[in-house]
Scaffold this active site. Structure first.
Site, mmCIF file in Angstrom:
data_model
loop_
_atom_site.group_PDB
_atom_site.id
_atom_site.type_symbol
_atom_site.label_atom_id
_atom_site.label_comp_id
_atom_site.label_asym_id
_atom_site.label_seq_id
_atom_site.Cartn_x
_atom_site.Cartn_y
_atom_site.Cartn_z
ATOM 1 N N SER A 1 0.851 -1.201 0.000
ATOM 2 C CA SER A 1 0.000 0.000 0.000
ATOM 3 C C SER A 1 0.881 1.242 0.000
ATOM 4 C CB SER A 1 -0.858 0.017 1.271
ATOM 5 O OG SER A 1 -1.500 1.277 1.411
ATOM 6 N N TYR B 1 -1.618 -0.474 10.315
ATOM 7 C CA TYR B 1 -1.875 -0.907 8.936
ATOM 8 C C TYR B 1 -0.644 -0.622 8.067
ATOM 9 C CZ TYR B 1 -4.035 -0.769 4.273
ATOM 10 O OH TYR B 1 -4.337 -0.956 2.944
HETATM 11 N N1 NAD Z 1 -8.513 0.793 -1.341
HETATM 12 C C1 NAD Z 1 -7.337 1.416 -1.219
HETATM 13 O O1 NAD Z 1 -7.235 2.649 -1.290
HETATM 14 C C2 NAD Z 1 -6.096 0.609 -0.990
HETATM 15 C C3 NAD Z 1 -4.869 1.278 -1.050
HETATM 16 C C4 NAD Z 1 -3.718 0.543 -0.834
HETATM 17 C C5 NAD Z 1 -3.782 -0.821 -0.596
HETATM 18 N N2 NAD Z 1 -4.995 -1.435 -0.539
HETATM 19 C C6 NAD Z 1 -5.007 -2.881 -0.298
HETATM 20 O O2 NAD Z 1 -5.670 -3.503 -1.378
HETATM 21 C C7 NAD Z 1 -6.355 -4.671 -0.895
HETATM 22 C C8 NAD Z 1 -7.829 -4.599 -1.230
HETATM 23 O O3 NAD Z 1 -8.360 -3.380 -0.737
HETATM 24 P P1 NAD Z 1 -9.920 -3.037 -0.753
HETATM 25 O O4 NAD Z 1 -10.042 -1.576 -0.732
HETATM 26 O O5 NAD Z 1 -10.592 -3.824 -1.810
HETATM 27 O O6 NAD Z 1 -10.305 -3.587 0.716
HETATM 28 P P2 NAD Z 1 -11.465 -4.506 1.325
HETATM 29 O O7 NAD Z 1 -11.307 -4.419 2.799
HETATM 30 O O8 NAD Z 1 -12.762 -4.122 0.717
HETATM 31 O O9 NAD Z 1 -11.108 -5.972 0.800
HETATM 32 C C9 NAD Z 1 -10.392 -6.878 1.560
HETATM 33 C C10 NAD Z 1 -11.032 -8.261 1.426
HETATM 34 O O10 NAD Z 1 -10.268 -9.151 2.224
HETATM 35 C C11 NAD Z 1 -11.158 -10.012 2.908
HETATM 36 N N3 NAD Z 1 -10.511 -10.522 4.118
HETATM 37 C C12 NAD Z 1 -10.190 -9.843 5.245
HETATM 38 N N4 NAD Z 1 -9.633 -10.653 6.149
HETATM 39 C C13 NAD Z 1 -9.569 -11.881 5.571
HETATM 40 C C14 NAD Z 1 -9.081 -13.144 5.996
HETATM 41 N N5 NAD Z 1 -8.556 -13.318 7.230
HETATM 42 N N6 NAD Z 1 -9.166 -14.196 5.146
HETATM 43 C C15 NAD Z 1 -9.724 -14.043 3.913
HETATM 44 N N7 NAD Z 1 -10.214 -12.881 3.454
HETATM 45 C C16 NAD Z 1 -10.136 -11.813 4.283
HETATM 46 C C17 NAD Z 1 -12.359 -9.149 3.225
HETATM 47 O O11 NAD Z 1 -13.504 -9.955 3.496
HETATM 48 C C18 NAD Z 1 -12.463 -8.319 1.941
HETATM 49 O O12 NAD Z 1 -13.286 -8.976 0.983
HETATM 50 C C19 NAD Z 1 -6.046 -4.748 0.594
HETATM 51 O O13 NAD Z 1 -4.881 -5.523 0.788
HETATM 52 C C20 NAD Z 1 -5.761 -3.301 0.948
HETATM 53 O O14 NAD Z 1 -4.977 -3.218 2.112
HETATM 54 C C21 NAD Z 1 -6.147 -0.759 -0.718
#
Ligand code: NAD
Length: 258
Positions: free
Chosen positions: A141, A163
């Site tokens: 991230s 995080y």
């Molecule tokens: N959205 C952003 O701006 C952003 C920026 C940088 C990084 N990220 C990273 O990208 C990825 C996806 O982000 P997002 O915005 O779609 O987030 P999100 O929280 O909507 O998606 C995460 C998914 O992981 C699943 N999850 C959580 N714990 C779990 C576990 N123990 N086992 C299996 N599944 C599990 C959740 O149910 C969810 O469907 C994440 O790793 C997040 O940290 C997101």
């Protein structure tokens, strides 16, 4: 179709950016295992893909649990006969409780966001080794780099720092996994997304911080989930056959400014 005949597992594929990786990879010809705690949403993604003529399987999985991750790899292998790609996308993000500053919660975030990547990597590696290689893509991230911005915006909450701590660990872990996977032709890279307008971001990050981050990105924009799928496709495909151990920021030009 750049992934025809390939099989991918996307953890956290039930919603947000993970769902976009699933849809894009299926469009490119891969069979996709959608692994998530949110099994009903994962099933909805499965039916979206199969209705469009693709191949998919929703799997209930907890990435922080070894038995569950092994079962995830086995179910996908049993259904599709191989596993070529793993996207370690699952993380505590949508579900993040920024008020919880306990050590127990920090441990939980490390368990899911960091150790979960090791656990899922170990679950698929024996299959990839037998096949002669594979591509693992870890999701870091921009939060791994932007502590000074958060200080500037006075977002003084420790869970956000926790995080970022887990996501900076992903960058090191990616190099470590690349070293151990190299002899087996298993490539390991990471993507560091910038602020992406998933439901999670709208829930977790204040509009003020989103706007601030948009303004410091050189392209002056935030991303949509689909914007990340091209880089994932590149890292999954043979186009990146000589790339391993790298973290690619896909962030409209934010972290390069320091
Ligand atoms: N959205 C952003 O701006 C952003 C920026 C940088 C990084 N990220 C990273 O990208 C990825 C996806 O982000 P997002 O915005 O779609 O987030 P999100 O929280 O909507 O998606 C995460 C998914 O992981 C699943 N999850 C959580 N714990 C779990 C576990 N123990 N086992 C299996 N599944 C599990 C959740 O149910 C969810 O469907 C994440 O790793 C997040 O940290 C997101």
């Amino acid at each position: 179709m750049r992934l025809k005949g390939k099989v991918a597992i996307v953890t956290g594929g039930a919603q947000g950016i993970g769902r976009a990786y699933c849809l894009r990879f299926a469009q490119e010809g891969a069979a996709v295992g959608i692994a998530d705690l949110r099994i009903e949403q994962a099933k909805a993604v499965e039916s979206e893909i199969t209705k469009a003529g693709g191949k998919a399987l929703a799997v209930h999985a907890d990435v922080s649990n070894e038995e569950s991750a092994d079962a995830m790899a086995k179910q996908v292998f049993d259904r599709f006969g191989r596993v070529d790609i793993l996207i370690n996308n699952a993380a505590i993000y949508y579900d993040m409780d920024s008020r919880d500053q306990s050590i127990a919660y920090l441990r939980k975030m490390i368990d899911v966001n960091l150790i979960g990547i090791i656990i899922c990597g170990r679950a698929v590696c024996p299959i990839m080794k037998d096949q002669g290689g594979g591509s693992i893509i870890n999701i870091s991230s921009g939060a791994a780099y932007v502590l000074p911005q958060q200080v500037k915006f006075k977002a003084n909450n420790f869970s956000t720092y926790h995080y970022g701590l887990t996501k900076s660990g992903v960058i090191y872990l990616t190099k470590m996994m690349a070293v151990t996977g190299g002899p087996y032709n298993i490539r390991v890279n990471a993507i560091a997304p910038g602020v992406t307008m998933s439901e999670a971001t709208k829930k977790v990050v204040s509009p003020q911080i989103i706007e601030g981050l948009r303004n410091v990105a050189v392209l002056g924009k935030s991303l949509e989930p689909w914007d990340l799928t091209g880089t994932a496709l590149y890292l999954a495909s043979e186009d990146s056959a000589m790339v391993t151990g790298q973290t690619i920021p896909v962030d409209a030009g934010m972290v390069m400014l320091g």
